[in-house]
Design a protein around this motif. Structure first.
Motif, PDB file in Angstrom:
ATOM      1  N   LYS A 113       0.838  -1.209   0.000  1.00 15.55           N
ATOM      2  CA  LYS A 113       0.000   0.000   0.000  1.00 15.55           C
ATOM      3  C   LYS A 113       0.869   1.254   0.000  1.00 15.55           C
ATOM      4  O   LYS A 113       0.560   2.242  -0.685  1.00 15.55           O
ATOM      5  N   VAL A 114       1.973   1.216   0.748  1.00 15.29           N
ATOM      6  CA  VAL A 114       2.888   2.359   0.777  1.00 15.29           C
ATOM      7  C   VAL A 114       3.606   2.511  -0.562  1.00 15.29           C
ATOM      8  O   VAL A 114       3.718   3.613  -1.104  1.00 15.29           O
ATOM      9  N   LEU A 115       4.088   1.405  -1.123  1.00 15.75           N
ATOM     10  CA  LEU A 115       4.829   1.454  -2.385  1.00 15.75           C
ATOM     11  C   LEU A 115       3.989   1.993  -3.535  1.00 15.75           C
ATOM     12  O   LEU A 115       4.517   2.598  -4.466  1.00 15.75           O
ATOM     13  N   THR A 116       2.697   1.769  -3.470  1.00 23.77           N
ATOM     14  CA  THR A 116       1.806   2.215  -4.555  1.00 23.77           C
ATOM     15  C   THR A 116       1.165   3.572  -4.254  1.00 23.77           C
ATOM     16  O   THR A 116       0.305   4.020  -5.013  1.00 23.77           O
ATOM     17  N   SER A 117       1.594   4.212  -3.173  1.00 25.70           N
ATOM     18  CA  SER A 117       1.047   5.517  -2.814  1.00 25.70           C
ATOM     19  C   SER A 117       1.714   6.628  -3.617  1.00 25.70           C
ATOM     20  O   SER A 117       2.811   6.465  -4.162  1.00 25.70           O
ATOM     21  N   GLU A 118       1.065   7.771  -3.677  1.00 31.27           N
ATOM     22  CA  GLU A 118       1.604   8.930  -4.389  1.00 31.27           C
ATOM     23  C   GLU A 118       2.896   9.410  -3.740  1.00 31.27           C
ATOM     24  O   GLU A 118       3.840   9.821  -4.424  1.00 31.27           O
ATOM     25  N   GLU A 119       2.966   9.349  -2.410  1.00 36.40           N
ATOM     26  CA  GLU A 119       4.137   9.841  -1.673  1.00 36.40           C
ATOM     27  C   GLU A 119       5.397   9.032  -1.981  1.00 36.40           C
ATOM     28  O   GLU A 119       6.513   9.553  -1.936  1.00 36.40           O
ATOM     29  N   ALA A 120       5.236   7.768  -2.293  1.00 45.30           N
ATOM     30  CA  ALA A 120       6.391   6.901  -2.528  1.00 45.30           C
ATOM     31  C   ALA A 120       7.108   7.214  -3.835  1.00 45.30           C
ATOM     32  O   ALA A 120       8.273   6.853  -4.013  1.00 45.30           O
ATOM     33  N   LYS A 121       6.433   7.906  -4.745  1.00 44.04           N
ATOM     34  CA  LYS A 121       7.004   8.164  -6.070  1.00 44.04           C
ATOM     35  C   LYS A 121       8.294   8.988  -6.006  1.00 44.04           C
ATOM     36  O   LYS A 121       9.194   8.809  -6.821  1.00 44.04           O
ATOM     37  N   ASN A 122       8.381   9.909  -5.044  1.00 42.04           N
ATOM     38  CA  ASN A 122       9.567  10.765  -4.934  1.00 42.04           C
ATOM     39  C   ASN A 122      10.457  10.375  -3.754  1.00 42.04           C
ATOM     40  O   ASN A 122      11.338  11.128  -3.355  1.00 42.04           O
ATOM     41  N   CYS A 123      10.201   9.204  -3.218  1.00 34.76           N
ATOM     42  CA  CYS A 123      10.875   8.776  -1.993  1.00 34.76           C
ATOM     43  C   CYS A 123      12.184   8.060  -2.308  1.00 34.76           C
ATOM     44  O   CYS A 123      12.235   7.221  -3.205  1.00 34.76           O
ATOM     45  N   ALA A 124      13.245   8.363  -1.576  1.00 36.90           N
ATOM     46  CA  ALA A 124      14.524   7.681  -1.761  1.00 36.90           C
ATOM     47  C   ALA A 124      14.592   6.407  -0.938  1.00 36.90           C
ATOM     48  O   ALA A 124      15.058   5.368  -1.414  1.00 36.90           O
ATOM     49  N   ILE A 125      14.108   6.471   0.322  1.00 36.45           N
ATOM     50  CA  ILE A 125      14.223   5.362   1.260  1.00 36.45           C
ATOM     51  C   ILE A 125      12.875   5.107   1.940  1.00 36.45           C
ATOM     52  O   ILE A 125      12.222   6.042   2.406  1.00 36.45           O
ATOM     53  N   ILE A 126      12.492   3.835   2.008  1.00 40.54           N
ATOM     54  CA  ILE A 126      11.317   3.428   2.780  1.00 40.54           C
ATOM     55  C   ILE A 126      11.784   2.415   3.821  1.00 40.54           C
ATOM     56  O   ILE A 126      12.493   1.452   3.494  1.00 40.54           O
ATOM     57  N   HIS A 127      11.419   2.651   5.064  1.00 42.69           N
ATOM     58  CA  HIS A 127      11.837   1.784   6.168  1.00 42.69           C
ATOM     59  C   HIS A 127      10.721   0.813   6.519  1.00 42.69           C
ATOM     60  O   HIS A 127       9.581   1.209   6.750  1.00 42.69           O
ATOM     61  N   ALA A 128      11.067  -0.487   6.557  1.00 44.21           N
ATOM     62  CA  ALA A 128      10.122  -1.525   6.986  1.00 44.21           C
ATOM     63  C   ALA A 128      10.476  -1.933   8.413  1.00 44.21           C
ATOM     64  O   ALA A 128      11.615  -2.296   8.693  1.00 44.21           O
ATOM     65  N   GLY A 129       9.523  -1.873   9.313  1.00 47.74           N
ATOM     66  CA  GLY A 129       9.773  -2.040  10.739  1.00 47.74           C
ATOM     67  C   GLY A 129      10.375  -3.376  11.160  1.00 47.74           C
ATOM     68  O   GLY A 129       9.957  -4.434  10.686  1.00 47.74           O
ATOM     69  N   HIS A 130      11.351  -3.297  12.047  1.00 51.34           N
ATOM     70  CA  HIS A 130      12.016  -4.457  12.644  1.00 51.34           C
ATOM     71  C   HIS A 130      11.096  -5.021  13.730  1.00 51.34           C
ATOM     72  O   HIS A 130      10.765  -4.345  14.705  1.00 51.34           O
ATOM     73  N   GLY A 131      10.690  -6.270  13.588  1.00 56.74           N
ATOM     74  CA  GLY A 131       9.721  -6.862  14.501  1.00 56.74           C
ATOM     75  C   GLY A 131      10.156  -6.927  15.949  1.00 56.74           C
ATOM     76  O   GLY A 131       9.330  -6.894  16.860  1.00 56.74           O
ATOM     77  N   TRP A 132      11.474  -7.026  16.201  1.00 60.20           N
ATOM     78  CA  TRP A 132      11.969  -7.145  17.563  1.00 60.20           C
ATOM     79  C   TRP A 132      12.055  -5.817  18.299  1.00 60.20           C
ATOM     80  O   TRP A 132      12.142  -5.793  19.525  1.00 60.20           O
ATOM     81  N   LEU A 133      12.066  -4.721  17.560  1.00 60.06           N
ATOM     82  CA  LEU A 133      12.242  -3.408  18.189  1.00 60.06           C
ATOM     83  C   LEU A 133      10.873  -2.825  18.513  1.00 60.06           C
ATOM     84  O   LEU A 133      10.197  -2.283  17.654  1.00 60.06           O
ATOM     85  N   LYS A 134      10.472  -2.922  19.755  1.00 60.10           N
ATOM     86  CA  LYS A 134       9.132  -2.526  20.176  1.00 60.10           C
ATOM     87  C   LYS A 134       9.208  -1.384  21.184  1.00 60.10           C
ATOM     88  O   LYS A 134      10.249  -1.157  21.789  1.00 60.10           O
ATOM     89  N   PRO A 135       8.083  -0.647  21.353  1.00 58.40           N
ATOM     90  CA  PRO A 135       6.761  -0.871  20.742  1.00 58.40           C
ATOM     91  C   PRO A 135       6.681  -0.277  19.340  1.00 58.40           C
ATOM     92  O   PRO A 135       7.511   0.556  18.953  1.00 58.40           O
ATOM     93  N   HIS A 136       5.677  -0.685  18.594  1.00 62.06           N
ATOM     94  CA  HIS A 136       5.383  -0.121  17.280  1.00 62.06           C
ATOM     95  C   HIS A 136       4.113   0.714  17.380  1.00 62.06           C
ATOM     96  O   HIS A 136       3.188   0.367  18.115  1.00 62.06           O
ATOM     97  N   SER A 137       4.078   1.790  16.607  1.00 64.23           N
ATOM     98  CA  SER A 137       2.900   2.667  16.643  1.00 64.23           C
ATOM     99  C   SER A 137       1.819   2.218  15.667  1.00 64.23           C
ATOM    100  O   SER A 137       0.699   2.701  15.720  1.00 64.23           O
ATOM    101  N   TYR A 138       2.174   1.326  14.736  1.00 60.30           N
ATOM    102  CA  TYR A 138       1.256   0.860  13.690  1.00 60.30           C
ATOM    103  C   TYR A 138       0.740   2.041  12.862  1.00 60.30           C
ATOM    104  O   TYR A 138      -0.432   2.132  12.537  1.00 60.30           O
ATOM    105  N   LYS A 139       1.696   2.915  12.519  1.00 62.01           N
ATOM    106  CA  LYS A 139       1.407   4.074  11.674  1.00 62.01           C
ATOM    107  C   LYS A 139       2.490   4.209  10.605  1.00 62.01           C
ATOM    108  O   LYS A 139       3.557   3.605  10.710  1.00 62.01           O
ATOM    109  N   VAL A 140       2.204   5.026   9.594  1.00 64.82           N
ATOM    110  CA  VAL A 140       3.166   5.341   8.540  1.00 64.82           C
ATOM    111  C   VAL A 140       3.535   6.810   8.657  1.00 64.82           C
ATOM    112  O   VAL A 140       2.650   7.669   8.778  1.00 64.82           O
ATOM    113  N   TYR A 141       4.839   7.110   8.639  1.00 66.22           N
ATOM    114  CA  TYR A 141       5.320   8.477   8.822  1.00 66.22           C
ATOM    115  C   TYR A 141       6.078   8.951   7.583  1.00 66.22           C
ATOM    116  O   TYR A 141       6.746   8.160   6.909  1.00 66.22           O
TER     117      TYR A 141
END
Length: 276
Positions: A113-141
């Protein structure tokens, strides 16, 4: 051109590699994106069962392509890929993977969903969350590379390679760095960056410090298991301990060459629960 390339550089981890590839393929099939994805495995001249495992997997997974490098290279060396191979795996985004990491169940739709978003078109780096590093906010920034480095710590944001999804343009730069063109484009790479434990971090800061970035703060990927004695042996072979200190030398060079100008926040140096 594909939407997403999963790129895995592997060396002598046949069993873990098979588990890694199978999970990625399973998740791609689950969302029906086989035609828009490719899994590309670069074998760094493994001496174990890796070639046999890859041959077996290629018969089962139509969107898996492989390339075996003719000699073993150290971790900081970029492995040049023949142009005819690169054309087959060309994609808008390149998700780099460790061969001992795993994609968590049902998380690919979040990333897609993020990769196909309008914002991703000009993006250099997208970070995918590390499962062990908690807590997660379950949001996209949304922000910039340097902003997220200062907020999260460079190690958490772009230090762990499997958390990084590159734009096509950003990934292409890495393939230029060991060429003559790359030496002119970024002489600091061979002189300083390449020698450090976080060469890819220094290169990202060199070219994309102020470029747009996205953080997908969900548990997306994680290592298959905690670090083992065998991992330590691999690091010793690569002299990784000393290379951590050379990362600081690379950061100093970024300031000396006025590529970075603003003062880094203290959190930039946060390394999970410690500070470098």
């Amino acid at each position: 051109m594909k939407k997403l390339r999963f790129q895995i550089r592997t060396w002598n981890r046949a069993k873990k590699l098979e588990k890694c590839v199978r999970r990625i393929a399973e998740e791609v099939v689950k969302i029906g994106k086989q035609d828009e994805c490719v899994i590309f495995v670069i074998d760094n001249h493994s001496s174990d069962e890796t070639p046999r495992v890859l041959n077996k997997l290629k018969k089962e997974i139509p969107f898996l392509l492989t390339y075996r490098y003719p000699k073993w290279c150290t971790v900081e060396e970029v492995l040049p890929i023949p142009e005819e191979i690169l054309k087959k795996v060309e994609a808008e985004f390149v998700w780099l993977w460790g061969d001992d990491d795993i994609l968590l169940h049902d998380t690919l739709p979040i990333v897609w969903k993020v990769l196909t978003s309008e914002e991703a078109k000009n993006c250099a780096i997208i970070h995918a969350g590390h499962g062990w590093l908690k807590p997660h906010s379950y949001k996209v920034y949304h922000g910039t590379v340097i902003e997220f480095c200062n907020l999260m710590g460079f190690a958490q944001f772009i230090g762990w390679i499997t958390s990084i999804i590159f734009s096509k343009e950003a990934n292409f730069l890495f393939y230029k760095l060991d060429s003559k063109e790359g030496e002119e484009l970024c002489p600091q790479y061979k002189e300083v960056y390449k020698l450090s434990a976080f060469a890819h971090v220094l290169v990202i800061l060199h070219f994309f410090a102020y470029a747009p970035a996205i953080v997908v703060d969900y548990p997306i990927v994680e290592p298959m298991e905690p670090q083992t004695a065998k991992d330590a042996e691999r690091w010793e072979k690569e002299n990784v301990g000393w290379k951590y200190f050379l990362t600081i030398k690379g950061l100093k060079r970024l300031y000396e060459d006025k590529i970075l100008t603003e003062k880094l926040k203290s959190r930039f140096f946060k390394y999970h629960n410690f500070y470098l």
